[in-house]
Design a protein around this motif. Structure first.
Motif, PDB file in Angstrom:
ATOM      1  N   LYS A 182      32.027  10.916  33.293  1.00  0.00           N
ATOM      2  CA  LYS A 182      31.937   9.460  33.292  1.00  0.00           C
ATOM      3  C   LYS A 182      32.907   8.843  34.307  1.00  0.00           C
ATOM      4  O   LYS A 182      33.930   8.267  33.961  1.00  0.00           O
ATOM      5  CB  LYS A 182      32.223   8.902  31.888  1.00  0.00           C
ATOM      6  N   SER A 220      30.115   4.199  35.599  1.00  0.00           N
ATOM      7  CA  SER A 220      30.437   2.810  35.283  1.00  0.00           C
ATOM      8  C   SER A 220      30.494   2.012  36.581  1.00  0.00           C
ATOM      9  O   SER A 220      31.243   2.370  37.497  1.00  0.00           O
ATOM     10  CB  SER A 220      31.782   2.725  34.561  1.00  0.00           C
ATOM     11  N   GLN A 226      25.661   0.052  34.505  1.00  0.00           N
ATOM     12  CA  GLN A 226      25.910   1.489  34.419  1.00  0.00           C
ATOM     13  C   GLN A 226      24.692   2.263  34.913  1.00  0.00           C
ATOM     14  O   GLN A 226      23.555   1.781  34.833  1.00  0.00           O
ATOM     15  CB  GLN A 226      26.224   1.913  32.982  1.00  0.00           C
ATOM     16  N   ASP A 247      39.216  -6.096  29.624  1.00  0.00           N
ATOM     17  CA  ASP A 247      38.411  -4.893  29.846  1.00  0.00           C
ATOM     18  C   ASP A 247      39.179  -3.609  29.514  1.00  0.00           C
ATOM     19  O   ASP A 247      38.738  -2.509  29.833  1.00  0.00           O
ATOM     20  CB  ASP A 247      37.887  -4.839  31.280  1.00  0.00           C
ATOM     21  N   ALA A 250      37.235  -0.816  27.585  1.00  0.00           N
ATOM     22  CA  ALA A 250      35.799  -1.085  27.546  1.00  0.00           C
ATOM     23  C   ALA A 250      34.987   0.137  27.981  1.00  0.00           C
ATOM     24  O   ALA A 250      33.942   0.442  27.398  1.00  0.00           O
ATOM     25  CB  ALA A 250      35.467  -2.282  28.428  1.00  0.00           C
ATOM     26  N   GLY A 251      35.470   0.840  29.006  1.00  0.00           N
ATOM     27  CA  GLY A 251      34.780   2.052  29.438  1.00  0.00           C
ATOM     28  C   GLY A 251      34.797   3.136  28.380  1.00  0.00           C
ATOM     29  O   GLY A 251      33.845   3.913  28.245  1.00  0.00           O
ATOM     30  N   SER A 254      32.305   2.296  25.799  1.00  0.00           N
ATOM     31  CA  SER A 254      31.002   2.626  26.357  1.00  0.00           C
ATOM     32  C   SER A 254      30.690   4.114  26.183  1.00  0.00           C
ATOM     33  O   SER A 254      29.577   4.487  25.784  1.00  0.00           O
ATOM     34  CB  SER A 254      30.969   2.245  27.839  1.00  0.00           C
ATOM     35  N   GLY A 257      29.797   4.805  22.627  1.00  0.00           N
ATOM     36  CA  GLY A 257      28.432   4.393  22.350  1.00  0.00           C
ATOM     37  C   GLY A 257      27.422   5.397  22.858  1.00  0.00           C
ATOM     38  O   GLY A 257      26.403   5.668  22.205  1.00  0.00           O
ATOM     39  N   ALA A 272      25.583   2.724  25.220  1.00  0.00           N
ATOM     40  CA  ALA A 272      26.796   2.645  26.035  1.00  0.00           C
ATOM     41  C   ALA A 272      27.000   1.232  26.568  1.00  0.00           C
ATOM     42  O   ALA A 272      28.109   0.671  26.516  1.00  0.00           O
ATOM     43  CB  ALA A 272      26.718   3.634  27.189  1.00  0.00           C
ATOM     44  N   LEU A 273      25.934   0.634  27.072  1.00  0.00           N
ATOM     45  CA  LEU A 273      26.021  -0.710  27.623  1.00  0.00           C
ATOM     46  C   LEU A 273      26.375  -1.734  26.542  1.00  0.00           C
ATOM     47  O   LEU A 273      27.196  -2.634  26.763  1.00  0.00           O
ATOM     48  CB  LEU A 273      24.697  -1.079  28.284  1.00  0.00           C
ATOM     49  N   HIS A 275      27.992  -1.272  23.717  1.00  0.00           N
ATOM     50  CA  HIS A 275      29.380  -1.111  23.278  1.00  0.00           C
ATOM     51  C   HIS A 275      30.360  -1.610  24.339  1.00  0.00           C
ATOM     52  O   HIS A 275      31.363  -2.256  24.017  1.00  0.00           O
ATOM     53  CB  HIS A 275      29.662   0.352  22.938  1.00  0.00           C
ATOM     54  N   GLY A 276      30.105  -1.309  25.609  1.00  0.00           N
ATOM     55  CA  GLY A 276      30.993  -1.765  26.666  1.00  0.00           C
ATOM     56  C   GLY A 276      31.006  -3.273  26.791  1.00  0.00           C
ATOM     57  O   GLY A 276      32.067  -3.891  26.958  1.00  0.00           O
TER      58      GLY A 276
END
Length: 320
Positions: A182, A220, A226, A247, A250-251, A254, A257, A272-273, A275-276
């Motif tokens: 990631k 990301s 993403q 932020d 935040a990653g 993601s 998620g 992922a999106l 949750h971020g």
């Protein structure tokens, strides 16, 4: 169950300020203290979503003890590896427009014995883990190929691996074939040795890292969304956000998620999106709960706009 490994955890203190004025006395309008580090944040997000998680951490001193206490209160099981050094503390200053200034301490230096014990603790504790997330920068004392050893041991235990790191540690780990990596755009650019100006450039770079051993690449793109490049195909997604408060983490939210949704294809990218996007609208490094998610704000396509110019094309990786 998702097990996380954070070789260089931290205690994160976030202060909200009206503006960052150099040389002035600043008064915080809000503040919070959270256990930090990429893997720690992943575990916090997994727990907030209602799933089981264990965080394996090298912890030392009063700071380390406080991290374990705070994680336990958030429903995260902690497996601590005692170290002689003091666990680090980081500071973040958050402005109203979402601008974040971070000061990350280097952290303690781990001995060879502590390094070996950390690897062995992951091996013995990985039974029943669906995923092992290996996250963050390596502390002093750990070789760049330490994550490669960890990924190999995780696979031997039958767990899939997610890797979120950068620089030499990322490149060295590819030989062990992590199931998903990631990177953000600057980290991906550093890995392939060239700037990435468009979404198409990111797709090509992700394919290069897959050819070197990564099973899938979850990239990301900051405000641009993403990208997921995997054997299931290439998926691009965005999530609308009403405002950005912080932020920090935040990653990591993601990635959590992505993993709790199975770690494959469009459904995992959508998670992922969501949750971020939820995380950036919360204070400090607070992790989103299911009530914070807005799945209706997520858009995913298998026909990504390859000529889309990227807003974040910096050359330097961001580690924590």
């Amino acid at each position: 169950m998702i097990l996380t490994v954070t070789p260089n955890p931290s205690l994160d203190r976030t202060y909200e300020v009206r503006s960052l004025d150099r040389g002035e006395v600043l008064r915080a309008t809000g503040d919070r203290v959270d256990p930090g580090g990429k893997g720690v944040n992943v575990s916090r997000a997994v727990a907030a979503a209602g799933f089981r998680t264990t965080a394996v951490l090298p912890l030392g001193g009063a700071t380390g003890a406080l991290i374990a206490e705070l994680l336990g209160a958030r429903g995260v099981d902690v497996t601590a590896v005692a170290i002689a050094g003091q666990t680090r503390s980081n500071i973040a200053l958050a402005e109203p427009d979402g601008t974040l200034t971070k000061i990350n301490a280097a952290g303690p230096e781990l001995t060879s014995e502590e390094s070996a014990l950390l690897l062995e603790t992951v091996r013995t504790g990985s039974g029943g883990a669906a995923w092992i997330a290996c996250c963050g920068s390596l502390p002093r004392g750990l070789r760049p190929d330490w994550y490669a050893d960890l990924v190999t041991r995780a696979h031997e235990a039958g767990a899939r691996t997610a890797l979120d790191t950068s620089g030499p540690a990322l490149l060295a780990a590819l030989v062990a074939r992590p199931d998903v990596i990631k990177p953000n755009v600057p980290e991906l650019a550093a890995a392939v040795g060239r700037p990435l100006a468009t979404l198409g450039d990111v797709v090509k770079a992700a394919e290069e890292l897959r050819s070197l051993g990564a099973g899938a690449v979850l990239a990301s793109l900051g405000a641009d969304g993403q990208l997921l490049v995997s054997e299931e195909g290439t998926f691009y997604g965005t999530a609308s956000v009403s405002s950005v408060r912080s932020d920090v983490g935040a990653g990591d939210a993601s990635l959590a998620g992505f993993l709790i949704a199975g770690g494959k294809g469009a459904p995992a990218l959508a998670s992922a999106l969501a949750h971020g996007a939820a995380a950036v609208q919360l204070p400090g490094s607070e992790m989103p709960s299911p009530s914070d998610l807005r799945p209706d704000a997520v858009r995913i396509t298998q026909d990504p706009p390859l000529d889309l110019p990227l807003s974040d094309t910096g050359a330097g990786p961001r580690a924590s």
